[in-house]
Motif scaffolding. Structure first.
Motif, PDB file in Angstrom:
ATOM      1  N   UNK A  38       0.929  -1.193  -0.113  1.00  0.00           N
ATOM      2  CA  UNK A  38      -0.021   0.200  -0.114  1.00  0.00           C
ATOM      3  C   UNK A  38       0.973   1.229   0.005  1.00  0.00           C
ATOM      4  N   UNK A  39       1.957   1.058  -0.198  1.00  0.00           N
ATOM      5  CA  UNK A  39       3.002   2.234  -0.315  1.00  0.00           C
ATOM      6  C   UNK A  39       3.911   2.374   1.128  1.00  0.00           C
ATOM      7  N   UNK A  40       4.947   3.133   1.000  1.00  0.00           N
ATOM      8  CA  UNK A  40       5.652   3.534   2.368  1.00  0.00           C
ATOM      9  C   UNK A  40       4.949   4.426   3.173  1.00  0.00           C
ATOM     10  N   UNK A  41       5.094   4.392   4.271  1.00  0.00           N
ATOM     11  CA  UNK A  41       4.299   5.410   5.189  1.00  0.00           C
ATOM     12  C   UNK A  41       2.922   5.481   5.203  1.00  0.00           C
ATOM     13  N   UNK A  42       2.216   4.178   5.226  1.00  0.00           N
ATOM     14  CA  UNK A  42       0.836   4.255   4.880  1.00  0.00           C
ATOM     15  C   UNK A  42       0.195   4.696   6.274  1.00  0.00           C
ATOM     16  N   UNK A  43      -0.523   5.932   6.502  1.00  0.00           N
ATOM     17  CA  UNK A  43      -0.694   6.415   7.654  1.00  0.00           C
ATOM     18  C   UNK A  43      -1.527   5.281   8.562  1.00  0.00           C
ATOM     19  N   UNK A  44      -2.561   4.271   7.908  1.00  0.00           N
ATOM     20  CA  UNK A  44      -2.861   3.307   8.967  1.00  0.00           C
ATOM     21  C   UNK A  44      -1.827   2.186   9.474  1.00  0.00           C
ATOM     22  N   UNK A  88      -9.655   0.234   1.506  1.00  0.00           N
ATOM     23  CA  UNK A  88      -9.288   0.895   0.201  1.00  0.00           C
ATOM     24  C   UNK A  88      -9.842   0.077  -1.058  1.00  0.00           C
ATOM     25  N   UNK A  89     -10.266  -0.756  -0.781  1.00  0.00           N
ATOM     26  CA  UNK A  89     -10.894  -1.866  -1.592  1.00  0.00           C
ATOM     27  C   UNK A  89      -9.710  -2.054  -2.701  1.00  0.00           C
ATOM     28  N   UNK A  90      -8.476  -2.345  -2.184  1.00  0.00           N
ATOM     29  CA  UNK A  90      -7.243  -2.666  -3.008  1.00  0.00           C
ATOM     30  C   UNK A  90      -7.674  -3.602  -4.049  1.00  0.00           C
ATOM     31  N   UNK A  91      -8.005  -4.805  -3.867  1.00  0.00           N
ATOM     32  CA  UNK A  91      -8.219  -5.802  -4.977  1.00  0.00           C
ATOM     33  C   UNK A  91      -8.934  -5.305  -6.096  1.00  0.00           C
ATOM     34  N   UNK A  92     -10.181  -4.653  -5.813  1.00  0.00           N
ATOM     35  CA  UNK A  92     -11.072  -4.079  -6.517  1.00  0.00           C
ATOM     36  C   UNK A  92     -10.473  -3.131  -7.496  1.00  0.00           C
ATOM     37  N   UNK A  98       0.047  -8.157 -10.895  1.00  0.00           N
ATOM     38  CA  UNK A  98       1.136  -7.181 -10.604  1.00  0.00           C
ATOM     39  C   UNK A  98       2.435  -7.844 -10.787  1.00  0.00           C
ATOM     40  N   UNK A  99       2.688  -8.802 -11.405  1.00  0.00           N
ATOM     41  CA  UNK A  99       4.123  -9.420 -11.508  1.00  0.00           C
ATOM     42  C   UNK A  99       4.377  -9.625 -12.867  1.00  0.00           C
ATOM     43  N   UNK A 100       5.392  -8.744 -13.369  1.00  0.00           N
ATOM     44  CA  UNK A 100       5.607  -8.642 -14.664  1.00  0.00           C
ATOM     45  C   UNK A 100       7.270  -9.046 -14.754  1.00  0.00           C
ATOM     46  N   UNK A 101       7.423  -9.799 -15.908  1.00  0.00           N
ATOM     47  CA  UNK A 101       8.903  -9.960 -16.306  1.00  0.00           C
ATOM     48  C   UNK A 101       9.072  -9.483 -17.692  1.00  0.00           C
ATOM     49  N   UNK A 102      10.036  -8.743 -18.078  1.00  0.00           N
ATOM     50  CA  UNK A 102      10.317  -8.629 -19.482  1.00  0.00           C
ATOM     51  C   UNK A 102      11.650  -9.205 -19.691  1.00  0.00           C
ATOM     52  N   UNK A 103      11.604 -10.219 -20.446  1.00  0.00           N
ATOM     53  CA  UNK A 103      12.969 -10.859 -20.906  1.00  0.00           C
ATOM     54  C   UNK A 103      13.561 -10.298 -21.982  1.00  0.00           C
ATOM     55  N   UNK A 147       7.262  -4.709 -10.426  1.00  0.00           N
ATOM     56  CA  UNK A 147       6.282  -5.133  -9.435  1.00  0.00           C
ATOM     57  C   UNK A 147       5.932  -4.200  -8.402  1.00  0.00           C
ATOM     58  N   UNK A 148       5.345  -2.955  -8.975  1.00  0.00           N
ATOM     59  CA  UNK A 148       5.250  -2.118  -7.914  1.00  0.00           C
ATOM     60  C   UNK A 148       4.250  -2.161  -6.851  1.00  0.00           C
ATOM     61  N   UNK A 149       4.164  -1.201  -5.902  1.00  0.00           N
ATOM     62  CA  UNK A 149       3.078  -1.513  -4.694  1.00  0.00           C
ATOM     63  C   UNK A 149       1.830  -1.332  -5.578  1.00  0.00           C
ATOM     64  N   UNK A 150       0.703  -2.021  -4.795  1.00  0.00           N
ATOM     65  CA  UNK A 150      -0.497  -2.341  -5.537  1.00  0.00           C
ATOM     66  C   UNK A 150      -1.217  -1.178  -5.501  1.00  0.00           C
ATOM     67  N   UNK A 151      -0.763   0.105  -4.745  1.00  0.00           N
ATOM     68  CA  UNK A 151      -1.183   1.135  -4.620  1.00  0.00           C
ATOM     69  C   UNK A 151      -0.940   2.278  -5.897  1.00  0.00           C
ATOM     70  N   UNK A 152      -0.328   2.023  -6.617  1.00  0.00           N
ATOM     71  CA  UNK A 152       0.479   2.857  -7.785  1.00  0.00           C
ATOM     72  C   UNK A 152      -0.756   3.280  -8.572  1.00  0.00           C
TER      73      UNK A 152
END
Ligand SMILES: *Cc1c(COP(=O)(O)O)cnc(C)c1O
Length: 429
Positions: free
Chosen positions: A63-69, A330-334, A364-369, A403-408
């Protein structure tokens, strides 16, 4: 003599730190990037430069760095107590988290055994699978089966079920014997079927990374293969150990990769994303059946003799509880679903780059070969180049990992992709 704080830290890093998975000869020649703070998907170094955390601090941040919750939950817990043991005692956040984990993981997993990293979560699963058969009188069921190109961590038990030569070859003399399924996808599934028909009376369990083999370079498994492996292991009474250390906590688009195929493993290993990337914590979840295989009179010495000192650490469990709260709130998956679609669409353009051989994505898992001999270090070069655009990436050999944070956000994702595209383009030149 170093002049600034920045120079001093860089000098001291080289003097005192031995970095993991790092050829220190190269490190000593390069300028170390030292991170000082983070906020959301961004990291800031000691010189004030800001970067997108494009691999979620090695696949852990959600959910990112320093998430308030999560910040608040850890601060609240620190005012209660930082640590107390689970050996002979329990603690509030560990109990609450265990209940939550049983609720969100595939149905049928009932018990939570804590540890503090992915490797130990897998070691524990292996030892439980092995000891279950010893405890219940089927003492010949000792073999462990794993996939080719598997990665389950760096402690010796996990290395034993590892199949990446570059990481594991040098330790072959130290590890126990296992059975490797050669090949990939349905070939491996067919091999498993033949193996289990002949040898299941000598096999304790099969260890898999469900859907995506991360460290192997984001190798994707065909739809249905996991389910088929579940059917086969069930039929032949062999335990299925699912290592969701990388795939867990939303990475593939669902909370757990097993849930894409309606699979309940006998043992589930989770770590990386469990605390949202805040603190080291891991868990091995298991069924009532396996748990019951350890419940005996103490004189029979069938106890699970395993435990790490910081098992069930309250601060880490508090972070993990808050991590799950944020998923809900935050309904992250939706909100992830359209980002995954956007990512798929944009990734197609990478095939226009002559250097790109293959683009693999699950959620959110990506590999570019990329093309090139392994010793050309093409992946590392791209990741070095992309830094000038303010992006931190870490490759797996020739594979550039995203593999960015899901909150991007979509805009940030767009920027990350554009920077990566350009870096590959420039490295090509
Ligand atoms: C990272 C990883 C591990 C090891 O976890 P650590 O916390 O680094 O010990 C195990 N399995 C998989 C699939 C992983 O990606």
């Amino acid at each position: 003599m170093p002049r600034s704080r920045s120079e001093l830290l860089k000098q001291q890093d080289k003097e005192y730190i031995w970095h993991p998975f790092t050829q220190m000869k190269d490190w000593e020649h390069d300028e170390p990037l030292i991170i000082d703070s983070g906020s959301g998907i961004y990291l800031k170094d000691i010189d004030g430069n800001v970067y997108i955390d494009g691999v979620s601090s090695l696949w852990v941040n959600i959910h990112g760095h320093r998430h308030p919750l999560i910040d608040q939950a850890v601060k609240k817990q620190i005012d209660q107590m930082a640590h107390s043991t689970l050996l002979g005692l329990s603690n509030t956040p560990a109990v609450q988290l265990a209940e939550r984990l049983v609720t969100i993981t595939p149905k049928g997993l009932k018990k939570v055994f804590y540890s503090d990293n992915g490797s130990t979560a897998v070691e524990i699963a292996i030892k439980m699978a092995y000891q279950y058969w010893q405890n219940t009188g089927q003492t010949k069921k000792t073999g462990l089966v794993h996939l080719a190109n598997s990665y389950h961590g760096d402690t010796l038990g996990s290395v034993s079920v590892g199949g990446i030569d570059l990481f594991h070859k040098v330790y072959r003399g130290l590890i126990f014997k296992t059975i490797t399924l050669k090949g990939h996808g349905w070939d491996a599934v067919n091999d498993l079927e033949q193996l289990l028909k002949k040898k299941s009376s000598a096999i304790a369990g099969l260890v898999v990374e469900p859907l995506v083999q991360g460290a192997a370079g984001m190798l994707m498994w065909p739809d249905g293969a996991l389910q088929k492996m579940r059917q086969l292991t069930q039929k032949h009474d062999v335990f299925l150990i699912a290592d969701e250390v990388a795939t867990g906590f939303g990475r593939t688009g669902k909370m757990f990769a097993c849930q894409h195929e309606g699979v309940t493993p006998d043992l589930l290993c989770i770590a990386k994303g469990i605390t949202g990337g805040y603190l080291p914590l891991a868990a091995t979840l298991t069924t009532q059946r396996i748990y019951d295989g350890f419940v005996f009179d103490h004189k029979q010495q069938k106890t699970f003799f395993h435990g790490h000192t910081y098992t069930g650490n309250p601060l880490a469990c508090a972070a993990a509880l808050a991590n799950l709260d944020v998923f809900k709130k935050e309904r992250t998956l939706t909100r992830l679903a359209p980002k995954i679609k956007f990512l798929s669409r944009k990734l197609k353009t990478f095939y226009d780059l002559p250097l790109v051989v293959d683009v693999r994505q699950k959620g959110f898992m990506v590999g570019i070969e990329l093309k090139g001999a392994w010793d050309e270090r093409i992946g590392a070069k791209v990741c070095q180049t992309v830094r000038k655009y303010g992006v931190i990436l870490r490759p797996l050999g020739n594979v550039v990992v995203l593999m960015p944070p899901l909150s991007i956000t979509l805009d940030e994702l767009d920027f990350l992709l554009m920077a990566t595209y350009r870096a590959i383009e420039e490295t090509d030149a």
